[in-house]
Motif scaffolding. Structure first.
Motif, PDB file in Angstrom:
ATOM      1  N   SER A 161      -2.984  -9.838   9.862  1.00 48.86           N
ATOM      2  CA  SER A 161      -4.115  -8.967  10.175  1.00 48.86           C
ATOM      3  C   SER A 161      -4.070  -8.533  11.632  1.00 48.86           C
ATOM      4  O   SER A 161      -4.399  -7.374  11.963  1.00 48.86           O
ATOM      5  CB  SER A 161      -5.435  -9.682   9.882  1.00 48.86           C
ATOM      6  N   GLN A 164       3.137  -8.989   1.945  1.00 49.59           N
ATOM      7  CA  GLN A 164       3.040  -8.301   3.229  1.00 49.59           C
ATOM      8  C   GLN A 164       3.814  -9.036   4.325  1.00 49.59           C
ATOM      9  O   GLN A 164       4.291  -8.411   5.284  1.00 49.59           O
ATOM     10  CB  GLN A 164       1.573  -8.122   3.610  1.00 49.59           C
ATOM     11  N   LYS A 181      -2.235 -14.909   6.910  1.00 47.34           N
ATOM     12  CA  LYS A 181      -3.064 -13.711   6.734  1.00 47.34           C
ATOM     13  C   LYS A 181      -3.698 -13.295   8.056  1.00 47.34           C
ATOM     14  O   LYS A 181      -3.758 -12.093   8.379  1.00 47.34           O
ATOM     15  CB  LYS A 181      -4.129 -13.987   5.678  1.00 47.34           C
ATOM     16  N   HIS A 206      -2.142  -5.354   9.339  1.00 45.54           N
ATOM     17  CA  HIS A 206      -2.132  -5.374   7.879  1.00 45.54           C
ATOM     18  C   HIS A 206      -3.551  -5.531   7.332  1.00 45.54           C
ATOM     19  O   HIS A 206      -4.369  -6.255   7.907  1.00 45.54           O
ATOM     20  CB  HIS A 206      -1.258  -6.519   7.362  1.00 45.54           C
ATOM     21  N   THR A 207      -3.822  -4.868   6.241  1.00 39.65           N
ATOM     22  CA  THR A 207      -5.100  -5.032   5.544  1.00 39.65           C
ATOM     23  C   THR A 207      -4.818  -5.539   4.128  1.00 39.65           C
ATOM     24  O   THR A 207      -3.722  -5.337   3.585  1.00 39.65           O
ATOM     25  CB  THR A 207      -5.875  -3.708   5.477  1.00 39.65           C
ATOM     26  N   PHE A 208      -5.832  -6.162   3.536  1.00 44.85           N
ATOM     27  CA  PHE A 208      -5.621  -6.847   2.266  1.00 44.85           C
ATOM     28  C   PHE A 208      -6.670  -6.437   1.243  1.00 44.85           C
ATOM     29  O   PHE A 208      -7.849  -6.264   1.572  1.00 44.85           O
ATOM     30  CB  PHE A 208      -5.659  -8.367   2.472  1.00 44.85           C
ATOM     31  N   ASN A 209      -6.224  -6.335   0.001  1.00 40.82           N
ATOM     32  CA  ASN A 209      -7.119  -5.999  -1.103  1.00 40.82           C
ATOM     33  C   ASN A 209      -7.557  -7.216  -1.898  1.00 40.82           C
ATOM     34  O   ASN A 209      -8.473  -7.127  -2.711  1.00 40.82           O
ATOM     35  CB  ASN A 209      -6.423  -5.019  -2.056  1.00 40.82           C
ATOM     36  N   ARG A 228       0.825  -1.212   0.000  1.00 40.13           N
ATOM     37  CA  ARG A 228       0.000   0.000   0.000  1.00 40.13           C
ATOM     38  C   ARG A 228       0.864   1.269   0.000  1.00 40.13           C
ATOM     39  O   ARG A 228       0.512   2.280  -0.635  1.00 40.13           O
ATOM     40  CB  ARG A 228      -0.917  -0.006   1.229  1.00 40.13           C
TER      41      ARG A 228
END
Length: 623
Positions: free
Chosen positions: A89, A106, A85, A93-96, A66
């Motif tokens: 998280s 990430q 993940k 962390h965020t995910f698209n 990002r």
């Protein structure tokens, strides 16, 4: 599963998107579902996409974090990406996207190089750090996915396949005669050499980091195999239960996919057990077998067609089954295309694998393979037993070295390579062989130690060659090949199992006189049910016992018969031609003599004949 390529100009000049696109176009077969390029100053990252997990555009590559600091191009699958993940998280962390590529990216941003030890899967990736101006390339711990690299006039190139370099304007293909000597000794490469000058294969379990200083970069090993006897006793019943649990876990992990998953299915226990467990989870699973027309075969090759055994397994596990039958002549039909994709010959006669991948690719994008079971659990007892000695490390190396001169003994090599021997003589097969053990301490005091040393050697060399071939021939057809035996937890457990649970009575083997003609030793070495003992017992829980107890059989065509029968005219036309390209490298008279040994029935030289045919085709394709 994809194809990757990239450029780093160490002198700072900007990377050309045209050159990068040309490189990825050459390997478009690896990723027919999409492409992408990223160029920023001296670096260019390219990607060809085969969509397996997260089929949306959110998973396109090259992919940036990002904040734009890290940029990724990646080939492979991280099977534990959902667990990672969740952990990422929890760290903010965020995910698209919903796939594993962004998790890998990430994870690297969070943990750096330590992230590789968290990945359970197969991968070859490159990450550009825009802040530190540093490129990292890495390969998975077992070497399931390849990554080649080269330095050309101050430019660092990398790619999933060497052929991508040919699209770079400054690259010129030249044959490495020392690499050829290595191949003609072992029918494989034990070092990081290839057939191409200045082109290397990043070793399994290694990474490299490069910047623009021009400082020479070397591979760094972050993981290695280590087979050893456990310190305490491991009960067989407990070992069986744990092996069963880990094997089921490994297969279940590798079923993750947003497209259908199929499986290769021979008549043996490795692919049969994988199919049994996968079919219990996947309704209407497809399976694939390649068999052989044996009408002109003879001797041991009369047992090479396993279609009836595979059909029985398909019946037992209710799969949708497909078969292909190869005949004499199918090799020459496939060889030009096969050699182009294979690039450099490695272990075995790989054209049956080419056809198997072609068959499976007609029905899906993902297939499960049984590769790795033999190397982890002792599937070749006749090799290890003959290498067991009551002596020092040097004698062990000399004795085992004899088994691995698969084509041409060291004494014959100077005569065979006479046209280029003045340059090739720097390659010492025995020292190449010895160097494999440099990171596996030679503390050999018990028969079990010799066996574990041999298992290490075969995992580092023979298995690595199998995986390179498997990757290229599957990806030639846009097919992802997965190997459940090479699951982190399963491998860790297998390496610590006592040798006695894998093989028979080692104490008895040491006492056998292998030089006694037709004696007890010879009969013992031919008892090929003796390997993978604990694996056989565990698998009998999932497949019929008679399958689990079946003798070891490789996946091979009856080429020994075909080469001196139905394919003899093709062999002579290619290898006895006055215009054959191989005679720039090897001595014509010596080749004719060795080939005649086979054609006239004096020696079985099928491996050498296949390798020379393959080499002739590679010379035409690449030089």
């Amino acid at each position: 599963m994809c194809g990757i390529a990239g450029i780093l100009h160490r002198d700072g000049r900007p990377a050309s998107i045209a050159a990068l696109t040309a490189m990825t176009d050459v390997i478009a077969h690896r990723g027919p579902d999409g492409q992408g390029q990223y160029c920023n100053g001296p670096v260019g990252l390219g990607h060809r996409r085969l969509s397996i997990i997260d089929l949306t555009d959110a998973a396109r590559q090259p992919m940036e974090t990002r904040d734009g600091r890290f940029v990724l191009t990646y080939n492979g699958e991280i099977y534990n990406y959902k667990e990672l993940k969740l952990e990422l998280s929890s760290r903010g962390h965020t995910f698209n996207s919903s796939g594993d590529s962004e998790v890998l990216l990430q994870a690297f941003a969070e943990w750096g190089l330590d992230a590789m030890l968290k990945f359970n899967g197969m991968f070859a990736f490159a990450i550009w750090d825009t802040k530190e101006r540093r490129l990292t390339i890495a390969r998975d711990r077992f070497g399931v996915k390849p990554i080649y690299y080269a330095e050309i006039n101050g430019t660092f190139l990398f790619a999933s396949e060497h052929k991508a370099f040919r699209a770079f304007p400054e690259y010129v293909s030249r044959l490495d005669v020392e690499g050829l000597a290595e191949y003609l000794s072992f029918q494989n490469f034990f070092t990081d050499r290839t057939l191409f000058c200045n082109v290397k294969l990043l070793p399994a379990g290694c990474y490299m980091q490069l910047d623009q200083t021009g400082k020479k970069a070397e591979p760094v090993q972050y993981w290695d195999f280590h087979f050893e006897e456990p310190e305490g006793n491991i009960g067989e019943a407990d070992a069986l239960d744990e092996l069963d649990r880990l094997f089921q876990q490994a297969v279940n992990r590798q079923l993750v996919s947003d497209v259908e998953v199929g499986s290769y299915l021979s008549g043996g226990m490795d692919s049969g057990s994988i199919t049994a467990l996968a079919a219990a989870q996947l309704p209407f699973m497809r399976t694939f077998t390649v068999g052989f027309d044996l009408s002109s075969a003879s001797g041991v090759e009369l047992g090479y067609d396993e279609r009836s055994k595979a059909e029985y397994m398909s019946y037992r596990f209710k799969t949708e089954h497909y078969e292909m039958v190869l005949k004499a002549g199918d090799m020459e039909r496939a060889l030009p295309t096969l050699a182009w994709h294979l690039e450099e010959p490695r272990v075995g006669q790989s054209y049956p694998n080419f056809y198997a991948a072609k068959l499976a690719s007609r029905f899906g994008k993902v297939v499960l393979s049984g590769t790795g079971g033999d190397e982890l659990f002792g599937g070749y007892p006749w090799r290890y037993y003959r290498a067991v000695v009551n002596d020092d490390f040097d004698h062990y190396v000399e004795k085992y070295f004899g088994f691995w001169q698969r084509m041409v003994p060291s004494g014959t090599l100077p005569r065979l390579m006479a046209p280029v021997w003045s340059d090739a003589s720097r390659a010492s097969p025995i020292e190449i062989f010895r160097s494999v053990f440099k990171d596996h301490a030679p503390q050999l005091t018990r028969p079990e130690d010799y066996v574990n040393h041999s298992l290490y050697f075969e995992a580092k060399t023979f298995l690595n060659g199998l995986l390179v071939v498997d990757d290229k021939l599957a990806m030639a057809h846009g097919l992802e090949s997965r190997v459940p035996f090479l699951d982190n937890d399963l491998v860790d457990f297998a390496m610590k199992l006592p040798a006695k649970l894998k093989l028979g009575n080692l104490t008895e083997v040491v006492r056998l006189n292998e030089n006694e003609p037709g004696g007890k030793a010879q009969r013992y070495y031919e008892r090929t049910r003796d390997g993978k003992l604990i694996l056989r017992r565990m698998m009998s829980r999932h497949i019929p016992e008679e399958v689990a107890e079946r003798e070891k059989q490789g996946f091979s065509a009856p080429d020994a018969s075909w080469f001196k029968g139905e394919s003899i005219d093709y062999v002579k036309r290619r290898l006895f031609s006055n215009s054959a390209r191989i005679y720039d490298l090897v001595d014509r008279k010596t080749v004719h003599s060795l080939v005649d040994d086979h054609l006239e029935g004096r020696e079985n030289r099928r491996l050498l004949i296949w390798s020379l045919l393959n080499l002739e085709q590679i010379m035409e394709s690449y030089f």
